[in-house]
Design a protein around this motif. Structure first.
Motif, PDB file in Angstrom:
ATOM      1  N   PHE A 223       0.866  -1.181   0.000  1.00  0.00           N
ATOM      2  CA  PHE A 223       0.000   0.000   0.000  1.00  0.00           C
ATOM      3  C   PHE A 223       0.893   1.217   0.000  1.00  0.00           C
ATOM      4  N   LYS A 224       0.795   2.033  -1.038  1.00  0.00           N
ATOM      5  CA  LYS A 224       1.704   3.149  -1.218  1.00  0.00           C
ATOM      6  C   LYS A 224       1.046   4.470  -0.830  1.00  0.00           C
ATOM      7  N   ALA A 225       1.842   5.331  -0.218  1.00  0.00           N
ATOM      8  CA  ALA A 225       1.371   6.658   0.180  1.00  0.00           C
ATOM      9  C   ALA A 225       2.483   7.664  -0.104  1.00  0.00           C
ATOM     10  N   SER A 226       2.208   8.902   0.204  1.00  0.00           N
ATOM     11  CA  SER A 226       3.180   9.965  -0.034  1.00  0.00           C
ATOM     12  C   SER A 226       3.013  11.044   1.017  1.00  0.00           C
ATOM     13  N   LEU A 227       4.106  11.670   1.390  1.00  0.00           N
ATOM     14  CA  LEU A 227       4.039  12.793   2.320  1.00  0.00           C
ATOM     15  C   LEU A 227       3.615  14.070   1.608  1.00  0.00           C
ATOM     16  N   ASN A 228       3.719  14.056   0.292  1.00  0.00           N
ATOM     17  CA  ASN A 228       3.306  15.198  -0.523  1.00  0.00           C
ATOM     18  C   ASN A 228       1.783  15.189  -0.663  1.00  0.00           C
ATOM     19  N   PRO A 229       1.094  16.263  -0.278  1.00  0.00           N
ATOM     20  CA  PRO A 229      -0.369  16.282  -0.354  1.00  0.00           C
ATOM     21  C   PRO A 229      -0.926  16.439  -1.763  1.00  0.00           C
ATOM     22  N   GLY A 230      -0.056  16.581  -2.748  1.00  0.00           N
ATOM     23  CA  GLY A 230      -0.506  16.757  -4.123  1.00  0.00           C
ATOM     24  C   GLY A 230      -1.046  15.470  -4.721  1.00  0.00           C
ATOM     25  N   ALA A 231      -1.396  15.540  -6.007  1.00  0.00           N
ATOM     26  CA  ALA A 231      -1.972  14.387  -6.707  1.00  0.00           C
ATOM     27  C   ALA A 231      -1.033  13.191  -6.636  1.00  0.00           C
ATOM     28  N   PHE A 232      -1.637  12.007  -6.484  1.00  0.00           N
ATOM     29  CA  PHE A 232      -0.842  10.801  -6.267  1.00  0.00           C
ATOM     30  C   PHE A 232      -1.510   9.617  -6.931  1.00  0.00           C
ATOM     31  N   THR A 233      -0.748   8.872  -7.713  1.00  0.00           N
ATOM     32  CA  THR A 233      -1.244   7.648  -8.331  1.00  0.00           C
ATOM     33  C   THR A 233      -0.182   6.567  -8.209  1.00  0.00           C
ATOM     34  N   VAL A 234      -0.618   5.327  -8.339  1.00  0.00           N
ATOM     35  CA  VAL A 234       0.297   4.189  -8.288  1.00  0.00           C
ATOM     36  C   VAL A 234       0.023   3.282  -9.476  1.00  0.00           C
ATOM     37  N   GLU A 235       1.078   2.908 -10.175  1.00  0.00           N
ATOM     38  CA  GLU A 235       0.966   1.959 -11.284  1.00  0.00           C
ATOM     39  C   GLU A 235       1.702   0.687 -10.893  1.00  0.00           C
ATOM     40  N   ASP A 236       0.997  -0.429 -10.923  1.00  0.00           N
ATOM     41  CA  ASP A 236       1.617  -1.703 -10.556  1.00  0.00           C
ATOM     42  C   ASP A 236       2.602  -2.142 -11.634  1.00  0.00           C
ATOM     43  N   GLU A 237       3.567  -2.972 -11.249  1.00  0.00           N
ATOM     44  CA  GLU A 237       4.588  -3.420 -12.188  1.00  0.00           C
ATOM     45  C   GLU A 237       4.217  -4.722 -12.887  1.00  0.00           C
ATOM     46  N   GLN A 238       3.353  -5.545 -12.256  1.00  0.00           N
ATOM     47  CA  GLN A 238       3.001  -6.836 -12.835  1.00  0.00           C
ATOM     48  C   GLN A 238       1.739  -6.775 -13.695  1.00  0.00           C
ATOM     49  N   TYR A 239       0.829  -5.890 -13.293  1.00  0.00           N
ATOM     50  CA  TYR A 239      -0.458  -5.770 -13.972  1.00  0.00           C
ATOM     51  C   TYR A 239      -0.639  -4.336 -14.471  1.00  0.00           C
ATOM     52  N   ASN A 240      -1.444  -4.179 -15.504  1.00  0.00           N
ATOM     53  CA  ASN A 240      -1.820  -2.846 -15.977  1.00  0.00           C
ATOM     54  C   ASN A 240      -2.930  -2.318 -15.063  1.00  0.00           C
ATOM     55  N   TYR A 241      -2.514  -2.003 -13.860  1.00  0.00           N
ATOM     56  CA  TYR A 241      -3.435  -1.563 -12.811  1.00  0.00           C
ATOM     57  C   TYR A 241      -2.945  -0.239 -12.256  1.00  0.00           C
ATOM     58  N   ILE A 242      -3.823   0.777 -12.326  1.00  0.00           N
ATOM     59  CA  ILE A 242      -3.502   2.111 -11.818  1.00  0.00           C
ATOM     60  C   ILE A 242      -4.530   2.486 -10.752  1.00  0.00           C
ATOM     61  N   SER A 243      -4.043   2.986  -9.636  1.00  0.00           N
ATOM     62  CA  SER A 243      -4.928   3.394  -8.535  1.00  0.00           C
ATOM     63  C   SER A 243      -4.577   4.809  -8.101  1.00  0.00           C
ATOM     64  N   ALA A 244      -5.525   5.437  -7.410  1.00  0.00           N
ATOM     65  CA  ALA A 244      -5.322   6.812  -6.956  1.00  0.00           C
ATOM     66  C   ALA A 244      -6.036   7.024  -5.630  1.00  0.00           C
ATOM     67  N   TRP A 245      -5.687   8.133  -4.970  1.00  0.00           N
ATOM     68  CA  TRP A 245      -6.188   8.449  -3.638  1.00  0.00           C
ATOM     69  C   TRP A 245      -7.647   8.902  -3.601  1.00  0.00           C
ATOM     70  N   TYR A 246      -7.909  10.060  -4.242  1.00  0.00           N
ATOM     71  CA  TYR A 246      -9.160  10.770  -3.974  1.00  0.00           C
ATOM     72  C   TYR A 246      -9.437  11.767  -5.109  1.00  0.00           C
ATOM     73  N   PRO A 247     -10.497  12.610  -5.014  1.00  0.00           N
ATOM     74  CA  PRO A 247     -10.863  13.479  -6.135  1.00  0.00           C
ATOM     75  C   PRO A 247      -9.744  14.371  -6.652  1.00  0.00           C
ATOM     76  N   GLY A 248      -8.867  14.837  -5.760  1.00  0.00           N
ATOM     77  CA  GLY A 248      -7.779  15.701  -6.188  1.00  0.00           C
ATOM     78  C   GLY A 248      -6.817  15.041  -7.160  1.00  0.00           C
ATOM     79  N   ASP A 249      -6.881  13.718  -7.257  1.00  0.00           N
ATOM     80  CA  ASP A 249      -6.006  12.980  -8.164  1.00  0.00           C
ATOM     81  C   ASP A 249      -6.633  12.744  -9.529  1.00  0.00           C
ATOM     82  N   ALA A 250      -7.898  13.112  -9.708  1.00  0.00           N
ATOM     83  CA  ALA A 250      -8.663  12.651 -10.872  1.00  0.00           C
ATOM     84  C   ALA A 250      -8.010  12.998 -12.208  1.00  0.00           C
ATOM     85  N   GLU A 251      -7.501  14.211 -12.339  1.00  0.00           N
ATOM     86  CA  GLU A 251      -6.894  14.614 -13.612  1.00  0.00           C
ATOM     87  C   GLU A 251      -5.618  13.822 -13.879  1.00  0.00           C
ATOM     88  N   MET A 252      -4.766  13.732 -12.881  1.00  0.00           N
ATOM     89  CA  MET A 252      -3.523  12.977 -13.025  1.00  0.00           C
ATOM     90  C   MET A 252      -3.820  11.502 -13.260  1.00  0.00           C
TER      91      MET A 252
END
Length: 266
Positions: A221-250
């Motif tokens: 489970f990945k997080a960041s100390l930076n409050p800005g937009a944040f997404t995670v792309e898995d290395e094994q699967y074409n799976y992208i996840s994000a935190w919350y509405p502020g990440d929607a554009e990114m």
């Protein structure tokens, strides 16, 4: 030289086929309308699906009244949402409970989040769990199929189990709504909104806790100390996840970048 095309296994399409999976009511308008608009502008072929094919409606608390002004969608997003709500694809969604329904024909399956208790319809659905359990393995690289989820949408994946009872994202790197964000929103609004920010009610596990418990290791489970937009792309699967509405554009942009990486010259 002919135009580069975006392709997925067994297909030869210029524009990916996108499916936005939703409950009848309660999804976050930003997490839905921003990706929709981004994909529409990129000429992706978009469909929606709800349980019985009724047009979905996003959380009105985030679209109108004092709640919209305090913590809801921006005016720009509301404009996007209204345009999306009038589209043929949103007015005439598919039914994910139909006997012959399958995710196999789609290049991207996307799960937006939302705090309203209505989203439990899709998070808890055995039908959706089965569909996801069938589709998720198809995104294993070098596949060109993609699955994406933001906020509570990640819980649809975490609750979808394979034949051995393991979550489909057990071995993935992922993110979702961080506990610190969920707790801050809940306690700062509880006096006015009650347990609105706790989708499963007061005392229930945070989204982060719910997701971490199904992973092979909590460090996935990945997080960041930076409050800005944040997404995670898995290395094994074409799976992208994000935190919350502020990440929607990114979030939407990263999905498009992933599809662009699938380009091949014909």
């Amino acid at each position: 030289m002919e135009e580069a095309q975006i392709t997925s296994p067994g297909t030869s399409v210029s524009n990916p086929k996108v499916l936005i999976m939703m409950a009848d009511y309660g999804h976050d308008p930003t997490e839905t309308a921003v990706p929709y608009t981004t994909f529409k502008n990129a000429n992706y072929a978009i469909s929606f699906a709800t349980e019985t094919g009724r047009p979905p409606r996003c959380d009105k608390k985030l679209l109108e009244g004092f709640t919209q002004k305090l913590f809801g969608a921006s005016k720009e997003v509301i404009s996007m949402y209204r345009k999306m709500a009038l589209s043929e694809e949103m007015r005439h969604p598919l039914s994910w409970s139909a006997p012959d329904f399958t995710l196999d024909s789609f290049d991207l399956v996307l799960f937006p989040g939302g705090h309203d208790k209505g989203v439990r319809q899709i998070i808890d659905s055995p039908i959706v769990h089965r569909l996801v359990a069938d589709y998720f393995p198809q995104t294993r690289r070098p596949s060109k199929k993609v699955i994406a989820a933001v906020c509570h949408g990640v819980m649809v994946l975490s609750e979808s189990k394979d034949a051995e009872g393991k979550s489909v994202i057990r071995d993935c790197n992922t993110t979702a709504l961080p506990a610190k964000f969920e707790q801050a929103a809940y306690w700062s609004t509880r006096a006015v909104l009650g347990d609105y920010y706790k989708t499963y009610g007061h005392g229930s596990a945070n989204v982060e806790e719910s997701v971490k418990k199904v992973l092979a290791d909590p460090s996935q489970f990945k997080a960041s100390l930076n409050p800005g937009a944040f997404t995670v792309e898995d290395e094994q699967y074409n799976y992208i996840s994000a935190w919350y509405p502020g990440d929607a554009e990114m979030f939407a942009d990263e999905i498009i970048k992933l599809f662009e990486s699938f380009h091949r010259i014909i």
